[in-house]
Write an enzyme that holds these catalytic residues in place. Sequence first.
Site, PDB file in Angstrom:
ATOM      1  N   GLU A   1      -8.484   3.739  -3.101  1.00  0.00           N
ATOM      2  CA  GLU A   1      -8.184   2.239  -3.700  1.00  0.00           C
ATOM      3  C   GLU A   1      -9.088   1.610  -2.731  1.00  0.00           C
ATOM      4  OE1 GLU A   1      -4.195   0.430  -3.003  1.00  0.00           O
ATOM      5  OE2 GLU A   1      -4.680  -0.368  -5.169  1.00  0.00           O
TER       6      GLU A   1
ATOM      7  N   GLU B   1       6.348  -0.283  -5.225  1.00  0.00           N
ATOM      8  CA  GLU B   1       5.280  -0.460  -6.194  1.00  0.00           C
ATOM      9  C   GLU B   1       4.228  -0.325  -5.281  1.00  0.00           C
ATOM     10  OE1 GLU B   1       5.667  -0.909  -9.370  1.00  0.00           O
ATOM     11  OE2 GLU B   1       7.565  -1.726  -9.670  1.00  0.00           O
TER      12      GLU B   1
ATOM     13  N   SER C   1       0.865  -0.994   0.073  1.00  0.00           N
ATOM     14  CA  SER C   1      -0.035  -0.191  -0.040  1.00  0.00           C
ATOM     15  C   SER C   1       0.909   1.137   0.101  1.00  0.00           C
ATOM     16  CB  SER C   1      -0.897   0.106   1.172  1.00  0.00           C
ATOM     17  OG  SER C   1      -0.119   0.168   2.596  1.00  0.00           O
ATOM     18  N   THR C   2       0.251   2.186  -0.273  1.00  0.00           N
ATOM     19  CA  THR C   2       0.815   3.596  -0.676  1.00  0.00           C
ATOM     20  C   THR C   2       1.419   4.167   1.022  1.00  0.00           C
ATOM     21  OG1 THR C   2       0.105   4.038  -2.631  1.00  0.00           O
ATOM     22  CG2 THR C   2       0.653   6.156  -1.231  1.00  0.00           C
TER      23      THR C   2
HETATM   24  P1  NDP Z   1       0.695  -3.490   3.101  1.00  0.00           P
HETATM   25  O1  NDP Z   1       1.137  -2.230   2.636  1.00  0.00           O
HETATM   26  O2  NDP Z   1      -0.149  -3.367   4.164  1.00  0.00           O
HETATM   27  O3  NDP Z   1       1.361  -4.623   3.176  1.00  0.00           O
HETATM   28  C1  NDP Z   1       2.341  -5.011   2.300  1.00  0.00           C
HETATM   29  C2  NDP Z   1       3.733  -5.638   2.757  1.00  0.00           C
HETATM   30  O4  NDP Z   1       4.367  -4.942   3.771  1.00  0.00           O
HETATM   31  C3  NDP Z   1       3.364  -6.961   3.872  1.00  0.00           C
HETATM   32  O5  NDP Z   1       4.343  -7.870   3.649  1.00  0.00           O
HETATM   33  C4  NDP Z   1       3.269  -6.110   5.122  1.00  0.00           C
HETATM   34  O6  NDP Z   1       3.283  -7.232   6.189  1.00  0.00           O
HETATM   35  C5  NDP Z   1       4.327  -5.216   4.947  1.00  0.00           C
HETATM   36  N1  NDP Z   1       4.248  -4.346   6.073  1.00  0.00           N
HETATM   37  C6  NDP Z   1       3.270  -3.592   6.841  1.00  0.00           C
HETATM   38  N2  NDP Z   1       3.880  -2.753   7.594  1.00  0.00           N
HETATM   39  C7  NDP Z   1       5.153  -2.621   7.292  1.00  0.00           C
HETATM   40  C8  NDP Z   1       5.954  -1.810   7.941  1.00  0.00           C
HETATM   41  N3  NDP Z   1       5.799  -0.853   8.778  1.00  0.00           N
HETATM   42  N4  NDP Z   1       7.106  -2.019   7.514  1.00  0.00           N
HETATM   43  C9  NDP Z   1       7.785  -3.058   6.504  1.00  0.00           C
HETATM   44  N5  NDP Z   1       6.897  -3.777   6.042  1.00  0.00           N
HETATM   45  C10 NDP Z   1       5.579  -3.719   6.352  1.00  0.00           C
HETATM   46  O7  NDP Z   1      -0.225  -3.900   1.635  1.00  0.00           O
HETATM   47  P2  NDP Z   1      -1.207  -5.163   1.475  1.00  0.00           P
HETATM   48  O8  NDP Z   1      -0.338  -6.502   1.908  1.00  0.00           O
HETATM   49  O9  NDP Z   1      -2.611  -5.046   2.117  1.00  0.00           O
HETATM   50  O10 NDP Z   1      -1.646  -5.371  -0.035  1.00  0.00           O
HETATM   51  C11 NDP Z   1      -2.537  -4.392  -0.594  1.00  0.00           C
HETATM   52  C12 NDP Z   1      -1.675  -3.230  -1.186  1.00  0.00           C
HETATM   53  O11 NDP Z   1      -0.523  -3.320  -2.161  1.00  0.00           O
HETATM   54  C13 NDP Z   1      -2.719  -2.401  -2.051  1.00  0.00           C
HETATM   55  O12 NDP Z   1      -2.672  -1.065  -1.736  1.00  0.00           O
HETATM   56  C14 NDP Z   1      -1.966  -2.565  -3.520  1.00  0.00           C
HETATM   57  O13 NDP Z   1      -2.284  -1.484  -4.448  1.00  0.00           O
HETATM   58  C15 NDP Z   1      -0.580  -2.649  -3.252  1.00  0.00           C
HETATM   59  N6  NDP Z   1      -0.072  -3.687  -4.363  1.00  0.00           N
HETATM   60  C16 NDP Z   1       0.680  -3.127  -5.208  1.00  0.00           C
HETATM   61  C17 NDP Z   1       1.347  -3.621  -6.347  1.00  0.00           C
HETATM   62  C18 NDP Z   1       2.014  -2.979  -7.350  1.00  0.00           C
HETATM   63  O14 NDP Z   1       2.621  -3.548  -8.206  1.00  0.00           O
HETATM   64  N7  NDP Z   1       2.205  -1.678  -7.442  1.00  0.00           N
HETATM   65  C19 NDP Z   1       0.847  -5.181  -6.586  1.00  0.00           C
HETATM   66  C20 NDP Z   1       0.188  -5.660  -5.643  1.00  0.00           C
HETATM   67  C21 NDP Z   1      -0.218  -5.062  -4.521  1.00  0.00           C
HETATM   68  P3  NDP Z   1       1.995  -7.722   7.044  1.00  0.00           P
HETATM   69  O15 NDP Z   1       1.446  -8.642   5.975  1.00  0.00           O
HETATM   70  O16 NDP Z   1       2.518  -8.650   8.262  1.00  0.00           O
HETATM   71  O17 NDP Z   1       0.915  -6.681   7.417  1.00  0.00           O
END
Ligand code: NDP
Length: 493
Positions: free
Chosen positions: A397, A264, A243-244
Amino acid sequence: MATGVVAAAQAAVRFPPPKLWIDGDWVEPEDGRVFVTENPATEEALCEVASAGAADVDRAVQSSRAALHGAWGSTSARERGRLLWKLADALEAQIDELALLETLDNGKPIFESRYVDVPGAIEALRYYAGWADKVTGSTLPVDGPFVLAYTLREPVGVVGAITPWNFPLIQAVWKIAPALACGNTVVHKPASYTPLTALRLAELAKEAGIPAGTLNVVPGTGSAAGAALVAHPQVAKVSFTGSTEVGRTIMRGAADTIKRVTLELGGKSPNIVFADADLDAAAKGAYTGIFYGKGEVCAAGSRLFVEAKVHDELMEKLVARTKRLTPADPLDPRTRLGALVSKAQRETVLHYIEEGKREGATVAWGGEPADIGGKGWFMQPTILDGVRNDMLVAREEIFGPVLAVIPFDQPDEAVELANASIYGLAAGVWTRDIGKAHDVARRLQAGTVWINQYNWYDSAAPFGGFKQSGFGRELGQEALAAYTEVKSVYVGR
Ligand code: NDP
């Protein structure tokens, strides 16, 4: 207890042990912490997964450093390519099991896991296997007291890969394949909802002959394992998809050690249908653009801009098609809409639909949770009509199967509205006018533009975002730059 087809599927897969994958083996997390990963279609526990803390992440980073300066660092580029190809073969040999694991963990239809996700991961591995011995520097036409000047492209070092839950295996491979092809080593933190295929991938890497420590996997929470990876002084680069919001946190966290970062992030991608388009094709493209992958797709065409004079005709076609899309058991090969990844995700989606209605959108189809035997996080495919670009459902989103339909009158207005977003990940254009198609593609602020198609990816084509959809590119030759440092060497007389 799982029943019927789910039970049979669970019996057919081998779940990883509740351990971390470090230095080519399963190891206990230091504090013994585990979490449970669930099947979102049945709400049942699949297995326990080890949860890494900062000490475990450090152990993984030390292992990856040792491989960087040892076995992997001394593996020739051609041999790296051969090993990546072998890993692709190993995935192919396990394609059914990997697809099952992905579907059980994520809730996506087995059709997608088996025929899109796992094959896509295999293809990306083969694509970068081909690049491994073609990452070259150049000789330079410098002026000065030299006989020669040239550049070397060297690995960045230990890469921290952090991935989301929507395409678990593909997202992992999009980072790991180019990173390893360029000679880096990787510590991967998969998403907590979907850690299983990443752990299996690491096991298969060992079976393929990739040396211990080259790929370590540390499942765990973002705030513990993820943050520890971002903060670690010996991690040279973080490649993040998610996520952003978390992207912002990662960028801040990386500042202390001036880490290289690739982000990304999210999207709110416009899919623009002009009146001169093939409306049957456009309706199909609008449908695929939002409902493929349950709409849990960063590049989903979640804002459908329709030229007003064909609005009713297009809507009729789109709604007719959507009515036939019934959420169902993801393990049924005929299913095209599975379960959302979690209860929380479905609540978020329902909240956005309510906000859309409150702001004046009308529900042309769906809008409700779907009841599939009383279990699972299923959701009806949903079309919101009469949306304005300034409504919440058009700005944020949703990350679910919810389409916002926004009418427009002039082509320029469509481009202006499409670009009026903090995001810029992808876009679609539907028209029979080739000049207009190219003109609009050029003016759209998006990392990928599809003309008369949507949601198509190829390992050779770079993928990534403009604006707050992130920076850096995955896939294609472009990704190699993200995993190499350039060194200039001057040779004196
Ligand atoms: P998140 O941003 O919540 O999580 C992504 C990853 O980051 C997970 O492994 C998560 O761990 C980890 N994370 C969370 N907090 C932290 C932190 N403080 N420090 C380091 N790592 C952290 O996204 P989602 O998993 O909910 O995925 C959905 C989002 O991803 C959507 O916004 C989507 O648009 C985006 N996305 C973008 C893509 C692209 O190519 N641009 C492709 C696919 C998705 P944990 O799971 O343990 O929370």
